[in-house]
Design an enzyme around this catalytic site. Structure first.
Site, PDB file in Angstrom:
ATOM      1  N   ASP A 178     -14.771   1.943   7.522  1.00 53.88           N
ATOM      2  CA  ASP A 178     -14.576   0.587   7.996  1.00 53.88           C
ATOM      3  C   ASP A 178     -13.425  -0.492   7.570  1.00 53.88           C
ATOM      4  OD1 ASP A 178     -17.277   1.147   8.922  1.00 53.88           O
ATOM      5  OD2 ASP A 178     -18.355   0.141   7.358  1.00 53.88           O
ATOM      6  N   LYS A 182       1.195   4.520  -2.538  1.00 52.49           N
ATOM      7  CA  LYS A 182       1.025   6.027  -2.169  1.00 52.49           C
ATOM      8  C   LYS A 182       2.460   6.829  -2.464  1.00 52.49           C
ATOM      9  CE  LYS A 182      -3.363   5.842  -1.220  1.00 52.49           C
ATOM     10  NZ  LYS A 182      -4.251   6.406  -1.969  1.00 52.49           N
ATOM     11  N   TYR A 213       0.866  -1.175  -0.063  1.00 52.22           N
ATOM     12  CA  TYR A 213      -0.103   0.095  -0.042  1.00 52.22           C
ATOM     13  C   TYR A 213       0.905   1.469  -0.063  1.00 52.22           C
ATOM     14  CZ  TYR A 213      -3.280   3.675   2.111  1.00 52.22           C
ATOM     15  OH  TYR A 213      -3.711   4.924   2.161  1.00 52.22           O
TER      16      TYR A 213
END
Ligand code: NAP
Length: 289
Positions: free
Chosen positions: A222, A188, A184
């Site tokens: 969430d 980014k 991840y």
């Protein structure tokens, strides 16, 4: 008659944002969003969904996209009930070669051009130590990075014509590294590198297009909460507030957003005191080998 907590939170958010900018600037911003033609990606849930609702309250014309058509339909219906001039949706998988362009083409055709392209979607990625899944990194790069590049390019002519804004939702993890999120964080960092360079190029070309890169800390969506529950005590900030701040950043054509505020401090001091930063990062998470 009681006021529901979400409405209260929304008004508190609007009020604090207003207090941070002069009233006339706030009015201009609100006015400019009325009827604005907006494409928001990753809008079936989380921050993207909240952005769709804010744009709707401002009276924008919205196209939302993500993979789950049924959920998008419900979000679009709610956008109409909140005041959107138009709320359309298109299902697109950003891990494919063709869908990023398809989503932009759909928005350009249905809205007759774009004033805002808000790139926000991310593919799911495990929150664990790196275990060597190279294929996952490749796929995630495609979803979280390459599709952003494709969509930005596809929308650029229209944004140039409309003096529009390109908004890229990134993360503090695009500026400083952290355990458990190697795939991840790579995507980014790639976004910050690419769009950071593009920012300079647009400025040097005296382009009409503004580019905003949004650096977010932990937000209470969430998907994020599910990952960090029981692993860290870091505070999470409200998605609806983050969403509004992103929209205002784009509408006021600012280069960067740091939300919450201390992400800017963390980014500034990380290179001054690397030992302290590394200690703080490694001790922010519970890990039992
Ligand atoms: P989220 O709740 O997980 O939502 C992700 C969105 O992307 C969903 O609408 C999902 O919908 C869509 N999506 C997933 N895979 C996709 C694919 N292959 N093709 C197209 N769409 C896809 O995310 P979030 O927490 O709101 O985060 C939004 C943005 O904020 C991201 O850019 C994230 O990096 C950034 N951010 C978030 C946090 C945080 O703590 N939440 C912190 C820093 C930065 P479908 O499943 O329907 O496709």
């Amino acid at each position: 008659m009681g006021i529901d907590p979400l409405t209260l939170l929304l008004w508190a958010t609007v009020l604090t944002t207003m207090l941070q900018m002069p009233v006339c600037q706030w009015q201009n911003t609100v006015e400019s969003l009325k009827g604005a033609r907006v494409l928001v990606t990753g809008a079936s849930t989380g921050i993207g969904e909240q952005m769709a609702y804010h744009y709707a309250r401002f009276g924008a014309q919205i196209v939302i996209t993500a993979r789950r058509e049924k959920v998008l339909e419900q979000v679009a219906e709610k956008c109409m009930s909140l005041g959107a001039q138009k709320a359309l949706y298109i299902s697109a998988d950003m891990g494919t070669d063709s869908d990023p362009a398809k989503a932009v083409d759909f928005a350009l055709e249905k809205l007759g051009g774009l004033d805002y392209l808000v790139l926000n979607h991310i593919g799911p990625s495990p929150f664990t130590m790196w275990k060597g899944d190279v294929e996952h990194v490749k796929w995630l790069m495609k979803v979280n990075f390459f599709s952003y590049v494709q969509m930005a390019w596809k929308a650029m002519d229209s944004l140039e014509q409309s003096k529009g804004s390109l908004v890229v939702v990134s993360s503090l993890l695009g500026k400083m590294t952290s355990p458990f999120v190697a795939p991840y964080t790579s995507t980014k960092f790639a976004l910050n590198g690419f769009f950071g360079a593009l920012y300079h190029e647009l400025a040097m070309k005296k382009s009409n297009v503004s580019l905003s890169i949004c650096t977010l800390g932990l937000i209470d969506t969430d998907s994020a909460m599910e990952k960090v529950r029981g692993v860290t005590d870091l505070p999470a900030y409200p998605a609806t507030d983050a969403a509004l701040k992103i929209i205002i950043t784009g509408a006021t054509r600012q280069q960067e957003l740091f939300y919450p505020w201390f992400t800017q401090i963390a980014n500034l001091i990380k290179d001054w005191f690397p030992f302290v930063t590394n200690y703080a990062i490694q001790n922010s998470y519970k890990y039992n080998p």
